[in-house]
Design a protein around this motif. Structure first.
Motif, PDB file in Angstrom:
ATOM      1  N   TRP A  73       0.810  -1.220   0.000  1.00  0.00           N
ATOM      2  CA  TRP A  73       0.000   0.000   0.000  1.00  0.00           C
ATOM      3  C   TRP A  73       0.844   1.271   0.000  1.00  0.00           C
ATOM      4  O   TRP A  73       0.358   2.338  -0.348  1.00  0.00           O
ATOM      5  N   LYS A  74       2.124   1.167   0.371  1.00  0.00           N
ATOM      6  CA  LYS A  74       2.970   2.368   0.441  1.00  0.00           C
ATOM      7  C   LYS A  74       3.336   2.912  -0.932  1.00  0.00           C
ATOM      8  O   LYS A  74       3.734   4.067  -1.045  1.00  0.00           O
ATOM      9  N   VAL A  75       3.193   2.090  -1.973  1.00  0.00           N
ATOM     10  CA  VAL A  75       3.518   2.554  -3.319  1.00  0.00           C
ATOM     11  C   VAL A  75       2.401   2.326  -4.335  1.00  0.00           C
ATOM     12  O   VAL A  75       2.445   2.884  -5.426  1.00  0.00           O
ATOM     13  N   SER A  76       1.416   1.523  -4.006  1.00  0.00           N
ATOM     14  CA  SER A  76       0.389   1.142  -4.976  1.00  0.00           C
ATOM     15  C   SER A  76      -0.997   1.603  -4.530  1.00  0.00           C
ATOM     16  O   SER A  76      -1.479   1.196  -3.475  1.00  0.00           O
ATOM     17  N   ILE A  77      -1.644   2.389  -5.382  1.00  0.00           N
ATOM     18  CA  ILE A  77      -3.014   2.822  -5.090  1.00  0.00           C
ATOM     19  C   ILE A  77      -3.960   1.631  -5.155  1.00  0.00           C
ATOM     20  O   ILE A  77      -4.908   1.541  -4.376  1.00  0.00           O
ATOM     21  N   LYS A 106      -2.644  12.955 -17.432  1.00  0.00           N
ATOM     22  CA  LYS A 106      -2.328  11.759 -16.652  1.00  0.00           C
ATOM     23  C   LYS A 106      -3.456  10.739 -16.694  1.00  0.00           C
ATOM     24  O   LYS A 106      -3.221   9.546 -16.520  1.00  0.00           O
ATOM     25  N   MET A 107      -4.665  11.176 -16.944  1.00  0.00           N
ATOM     26  CA  MET A 107      -5.822  10.280 -16.978  1.00  0.00           C
ATOM     27  C   MET A 107      -5.742   9.278 -18.132  1.00  0.00           C
ATOM     28  O   MET A 107      -6.263   8.177 -18.035  1.00  0.00           O
ATOM     29  N   SER A 108      -5.065   9.654 -19.214  1.00  0.00           N
ATOM     30  CA  SER A 108      -4.997   8.765 -20.376  1.00  0.00           C
ATOM     31  C   SER A 108      -3.914   7.694 -20.230  1.00  0.00           C
ATOM     32  O   SER A 108      -3.878   6.743 -21.000  1.00  0.00           O
ATOM     33  N   ASP A 109      -3.036   7.831 -19.246  1.00  0.00           N
ATOM     34  CA  ASP A 109      -1.978   6.842 -18.994  1.00  0.00           C
ATOM     35  C   ASP A 109      -2.196   6.284 -17.583  1.00  0.00           C
ATOM     36  O   ASP A 109      -1.949   6.966 -16.591  1.00  0.00           O
ATOM     37  N   SER A 110      -2.662   5.039 -17.499  1.00  0.00           N
ATOM     38  CA  SER A 110      -3.042   4.498 -16.183  1.00  0.00           C
ATOM     39  C   SER A 110      -1.887   4.468 -15.194  1.00  0.00           C
ATOM     40  O   SER A 110      -2.090   4.679 -13.999  1.00  0.00           O
ATOM     41  N   MET A 113      -1.497   8.012 -13.929  1.00  0.00           N
ATOM     42  CA  MET A 113      -2.667   8.324 -13.106  1.00  0.00           C
ATOM     43  C   MET A 113      -2.544   7.636 -11.747  1.00  0.00           C
ATOM     44  O   MET A 113      -2.801   8.244 -10.711  1.00  0.00           O
ATOM     45  N   ASN A 114      -2.140   6.382 -11.750  1.00  0.00           N
ATOM     46  CA  ASN A 114      -2.001   5.640 -10.494  1.00  0.00           C
ATOM     47  C   ASN A 114      -0.969   6.279  -9.566  1.00  0.00           C
ATOM     48  O   ASN A 114      -1.197   6.382  -8.364  1.00  0.00           O
ATOM     49  N   MET A 115       0.178   6.684 -10.117  1.00  0.00           N
ATOM     50  CA  MET A 115       1.214   7.324  -9.289  1.00  0.00           C
ATOM     51  C   MET A 115       0.695   8.651  -8.722  1.00  0.00           C
ATOM     52  O   MET A 115       0.874   8.943  -7.542  1.00  0.00           O
ATOM     53  N   LYS A 119      -0.115   9.385  -4.529  1.00  0.00           N
ATOM     54  CA  LYS A 119       0.460  10.526  -3.812  1.00  0.00           C
ATOM     55  C   LYS A 119      -0.618  11.501  -3.351  1.00  0.00           C
ATOM     56  O   LYS A 119      -0.583  12.009  -2.233  1.00  0.00           O
ATOM     57  N   THR A 120      -1.596  11.745  -4.199  1.00  0.00           N
ATOM     58  CA  THR A 120      -2.655  12.697  -3.879  1.00  0.00           C
ATOM     59  C   THR A 120      -3.535  12.186  -2.747  1.00  0.00           C
ATOM     60  O   THR A 120      -3.904  12.949  -1.853  1.00  0.00           O
ATOM     61  N   VAL A 121      -3.873  10.905  -2.766  1.00  0.00           N
ATOM     62  CA  VAL A 121      -4.693  10.336  -1.688  1.00  0.00           C
ATOM     63  C   VAL A 121      -3.967  10.462  -0.357  1.00  0.00           C
ATOM     64  O   VAL A 121      -4.547  10.909   0.637  1.00  0.00           O
ATOM     65  N   LEU A 122      -2.681  10.113  -0.315  1.00  0.00           N
ATOM     66  CA  LEU A 122      -1.926  10.228   0.937  1.00  0.00           C
ATOM     67  C   LEU A 122      -1.827  11.687   1.387  1.00  0.00           C
ATOM     68  O   LEU A 122      -1.963  11.987   2.577  1.00  0.00           O
TER      69      LEU A 122
END
Length: 137
Positions: A73-77, A106-110, A113-115, A119-122
């Motif tokens: 979870w520390k690196v993967s959404i 970023k939305m067009s490249d998963s 977007m995931n990275m 970061k944004t969620v944390l």
């Protein structure tokens, strides 16, 4: 409830807003000075509860210890969402990214977007009173 609201709720942030509102209502409802002091003390106590910090890492580590899968979870959404028992599908992540204002490029490249999303969620958890170490932000 918003997708990010579900994340906050799973980590115990939900009780924070419940105590913040009565504190504001209590202080405004007092008319005479004699009755105001005890209510202000009560409101101050509620305000202290309202800004309590949620130890995000401790909660996620506890969940990870109980989880059948080994989740990073520390690196993967995706792993973070799985750990919280939330939908981690691409559609769900796109919904969350849209909600949090992910840039369209970023939305067009998963992968990008995931990275960004992780970061944004944390960061948003930290912004909402979560204790998130700087190295995860």
């Amino acid at each position: 409830m918003s997708f990010f609201g579900k994340i906050l709720d799973k980590l115990g942030f939900g009780s924070k807003t419940a105590t913040a509102e009565p504190a504001a209502a209590t202080t405004g409802a007092v008319a005479d000075a004699a009755a105001q002091a005890p209510l202000q003390t009560q409101a101050a106590a509620l305000a202290v509860q309202a800004i309590s910090v949620v130890d995000v890492v401790a909660q996620l580590e506890a969940l990870a210890a109980k989880h059948a899968e080994k989740l990073n979870w520390k690196v993967s959404i995706v792993d973070l969402l799985k750990l919280l028992d939330l939908d981690s599908s691409l559609a769900a992540r796109k919904e969350l990214a849209t909600e949090l204002g992910c840039p369209s490029e970023k939305m067009s490249d998963s992968a990008q977007m995931n990275m960004w999303l992780h970061k944004t969620v944390l960061q948003k958890l930290a912004d909402n009173g979560g204790n998130v170490p700087a190295d995860l932000l």
